[in-house]
Design a protein around this motif. Structure first.
Motif, PDB file in Angstrom:
ATOM      1  N   SER A  48       0.791  -1.304   0.040  1.00 53.90           N
ATOM      2  CA  SER A  48       0.060  -0.103   0.084  1.00 53.90           C
ATOM      3  C   SER A  48       0.868   1.329  -0.005  1.00 53.90           C
ATOM      4  N   CYS A  49       0.124   2.316  -0.094  1.00 50.17           N
ATOM      5  CA  CYS A  49       1.056   3.558   0.030  1.00 50.17           C
ATOM      6  C   CYS A  49       1.393   3.827   1.564  1.00 50.17           C
ATOM      7  N   GLU A  50       0.905   3.190   2.358  1.00 51.76           N
ATOM      8  CA  GLU A  50       1.211   3.420   3.788  1.00 51.76           C
ATOM      9  C   GLU A  50       2.589   2.626   4.006  1.00 51.76           C
ATOM     10  N   ARG A  51       2.666   1.163   3.296  1.00 50.43           N
ATOM     11  CA  ARG A  51       3.963   0.835   3.231  1.00 50.43           C
ATOM     12  C   ARG A  51       4.975   1.543   2.477  1.00 50.43           C
ATOM     13  N   TYR A  52       4.555   2.173   1.295  1.00 49.06           N
ATOM     14  CA  TYR A  52       5.521   3.040   0.684  1.00 49.06           C
ATOM     15  C   TYR A  52       6.163   4.043   1.727  1.00 49.06           C
ATOM     16  N   ALA A  53       5.371   4.734   2.278  1.00 44.09           N
ATOM     17  CA  ALA A  53       5.859   5.837   3.187  1.00 44.09           C
ATOM     18  C   ALA A  53       6.738   5.346   4.258  1.00 44.09           C
ATOM     19  N   LYS A  54       6.761   4.250   4.736  1.00 43.03           N
ATOM     20  CA  LYS A  54       7.472   3.501   5.853  1.00 43.03           C
ATOM     21  C   LYS A  54       8.815   2.997   5.204  1.00 43.03           C
ATOM     22  N   THR A  55       8.692   2.091   3.977  1.00 47.33           N
ATOM     23  CA  THR A  55       9.967   1.585   3.643  1.00 47.33           C
ATOM     24  C   THR A  55      10.395   2.197   2.349  1.00 47.33           C
ATOM     25  N   GLY A  56       9.690   2.710   1.431  1.00 44.20           N
ATOM     26  CA  GLY A  56      10.052   3.342  -0.114  1.00 44.20           C
ATOM     27  C   GLY A  56       9.694   2.228  -1.237  1.00 44.20           C
ATOM     28  N   ALA A  57       8.802   1.423  -0.899  1.00 47.05           N
ATOM     29  CA  ALA A  57       8.600   0.301  -1.601  1.00 47.05           C
ATOM     30  C   ALA A  57       7.061  -0.028  -1.551  1.00 47.05           C
ATOM     31  N   MET A  58       6.327   0.013  -2.662  1.00 47.61           N
ATOM     32  CA  MET A  58       4.840  -0.582  -2.582  1.00 47.61           C
ATOM     33  C   MET A  58       4.720  -2.013  -2.115  1.00 47.61           C
ATOM     34  N   MET A  59       5.801  -2.865  -2.584  1.00 42.55           N
ATOM     35  CA  MET A  59       5.708  -4.119  -2.112  1.00 42.55           C
ATOM     36  C   MET A  59       7.049  -4.561  -2.119  1.00 42.55           C
ATOM     37  N   VAL A  78      -6.163   1.345  -4.284  1.00 47.18           N
ATOM     38  CA  VAL A  78      -4.887   1.957  -4.007  1.00 47.18           C
ATOM     39  C   VAL A  78      -4.601   3.470  -4.329  1.00 47.18           C
ATOM     40  N   GLY A  79      -3.996   4.135  -3.215  1.00 45.92           N
ATOM     41  CA  GLY A  79      -3.462   5.374  -3.642  1.00 45.92           C
ATOM     42  C   GLY A  79      -3.833   6.221  -2.340  1.00 45.92           C
ATOM     43  N   TRP A  80      -3.079   7.476  -2.241  1.00 45.30           N
ATOM     44  CA  TRP A  80      -3.023   8.158  -0.886  1.00 45.30           C
ATOM     45  C   TRP A  80      -2.697   9.726  -1.381  1.00 45.30           C
ATOM     46  N   PRO A  81      -3.189  10.710  -0.859  1.00 45.74           N
ATOM     47  CA  PRO A  81      -3.024  11.850  -1.296  1.00 45.74           C
ATOM     48  C   PRO A  81      -1.680  12.582  -1.265  1.00 45.74           C
ATOM     49  N   PRO A  84       2.436  10.076  -4.910  1.00 47.88           N
ATOM     50  CA  PRO A  84       2.151  10.278  -6.267  1.00 47.88           C
ATOM     51  C   PRO A  84       1.324   9.162  -7.045  1.00 47.88           C
ATOM     52  N   ASP A  85       0.664   9.455  -7.908  1.00 47.19           N
ATOM     53  CA  ASP A  85      -0.049   8.361  -8.477  1.00 47.19           C
ATOM     54  C   ASP A  85       0.768   7.539  -9.297  1.00 47.19           C
ATOM     55  N   HIS A  86       1.886   8.044  -9.922  1.00 53.64           N
ATOM     56  CA  HIS A  86       2.769   7.270 -10.599  1.00 53.64           C
ATOM     57  C   HIS A  86       3.441   6.295  -9.767  1.00 53.64           C
ATOM     58  N   SER A  88       1.986   4.517  -6.998  1.00 49.01           N
ATOM     59  CA  SER A  88       1.254   3.242  -6.915  1.00 49.01           C
ATOM     60  C   SER A  88       1.075   2.749  -8.023  1.00 49.01           C
ATOM     61  N   LEU A  89       1.007   3.287  -9.313  1.00 45.28           N
ATOM     62  CA  LEU A  89       0.790   2.653 -10.624  1.00 45.28           C
ATOM     63  C   LEU A  89       2.140   1.862 -10.777  1.00 45.28           C
ATOM     64  N   TRP A  90       3.209   2.479 -10.871  1.00 41.90           N
ATOM     65  CA  TRP A  90       4.271   1.762 -11.337  1.00 41.90           C
ATOM     66  C   TRP A  90       4.858   0.712 -10.118  1.00 41.90           C
ATOM     67  N   GLY A  91       4.468   0.803  -9.056  1.00 46.27           N
ATOM     68  CA  GLY A  91       5.103   0.366  -7.858  1.00 46.27           C
ATOM     69  C   GLY A  91       4.250  -0.832  -7.375  1.00 46.27           C
ATOM     70  N   LEU A  92       3.007  -0.968  -7.905  1.00 45.64           N
ATOM     71  CA  LEU A  92       1.980  -2.195  -7.570  1.00 45.64           C
ATOM     72  C   LEU A  92       1.261  -2.594  -8.441  1.00 45.64           C
ATOM     73  N   LEU A  93       0.327  -1.455  -9.026  1.00 50.31           N
ATOM     74  CA  LEU A  93      -0.710  -1.775  -9.985  1.00 50.31           C
ATOM     75  C   LEU A  93      -0.219  -2.518 -11.385  1.00 50.31           C
ATOM     76  N   ILE A  94       0.716  -1.671 -12.001  1.00 49.93           N
ATOM     77  CA  ILE A  94       1.243  -2.296 -13.309  1.00 49.93           C
ATOM     78  C   ILE A  94       1.822  -3.664 -13.076  1.00 49.93           C
ATOM     79  N   PRO A  95       2.699  -3.829 -12.145  1.00 51.55           N
ATOM     80  CA  PRO A  95       3.499  -4.865 -11.875  1.00 51.55           C
ATOM     81  C   PRO A  95       2.384  -6.239 -11.881  1.00 51.55           C
ATOM     82  N   ILE A  96       1.511  -6.016 -10.768  1.00 50.51           N
ATOM     83  CA  ILE A  96       0.416  -7.000 -10.653  1.00 50.51           C
ATOM     84  C   ILE A  96      -0.201  -7.450 -12.087  1.00 50.51           C
TER      85      ILE A  96
END
Length: 146
Positions: A48-59, A78-81, A84-86, A88-96
């Motif tokens: 998630s974006c929360e994970r990204y904020a803590k670790t620098g990676a969506m997954m 998936v997404g958080w204000p 940036p959308d790109h 979550s998009l490139w870090g999680l959604l598109i790879p899945i």
């Protein structure tokens, strides 16, 4: 009722309302499954974006390999204000969404449902067939094995 297979589902609730919708969707699936003899094993991921904020990676780097043997993915919004959308998009959604069979042991998530009501096969008898419309979540992804 004959014994049924247990379907192993990777659960990626995402952010915000995604967590709420996925949680309720699982309640519905468990209830419907119990009524028709279908079982689920839910494998929750913190991607998630929360994970990204803590670790620098969506997954995790090996995230897709870690869900390769699952029967399906249940993906919430998936997404958080503040992210940036790109990201979550490139870090999680598109790879899945690009995840396909290729390497040994991988499965293919070819049959996706995006923002459409889940369809119940006509041979499945439910007290209220419209109950499945509760799963009308834009993030719902389910592999339909042949």
């Amino acid at each position: 009722m004959a014994a049924s297979k247990t379907h192993r589902i990777a659960v990626i609730p995402g952010d915000g309302i995604g967590v709420e919708v996925v949680t309720e969707g699982i309640r519905v699936l468990d209830a419907v499954g119990a009524g028709i003899g279908v079982k689920f094993q839910w494998d929750w991921k913190d991607w998630s974006c929360e994970r990204y904020a803590k670790t620098g990676a969506m997954m995790p780097k090996d995230g897709l390999a870690g869900i390769a043997r699952h029967d399906a993915i249940f993906l919430g919004a998936v997404g958080w204000p503040t992210v940036p959308d790109h990201v979550s998009l490139w870090g999680l959604l598109i790879p899945i969404r690009r995840f396909r069979a290729g390497a040994a042991g991988q499965v293919s998530y070819d049959d996706f449902r995006y923002g459409e009501s889940a369809q119940v096969p006509p041979e499945v008898s439910l007290p209220n067939r419209n109950m499945m419309n509760l799963l009308d979540n834009p993030g719902f992804i389910f592999n339909c094995p042949h």
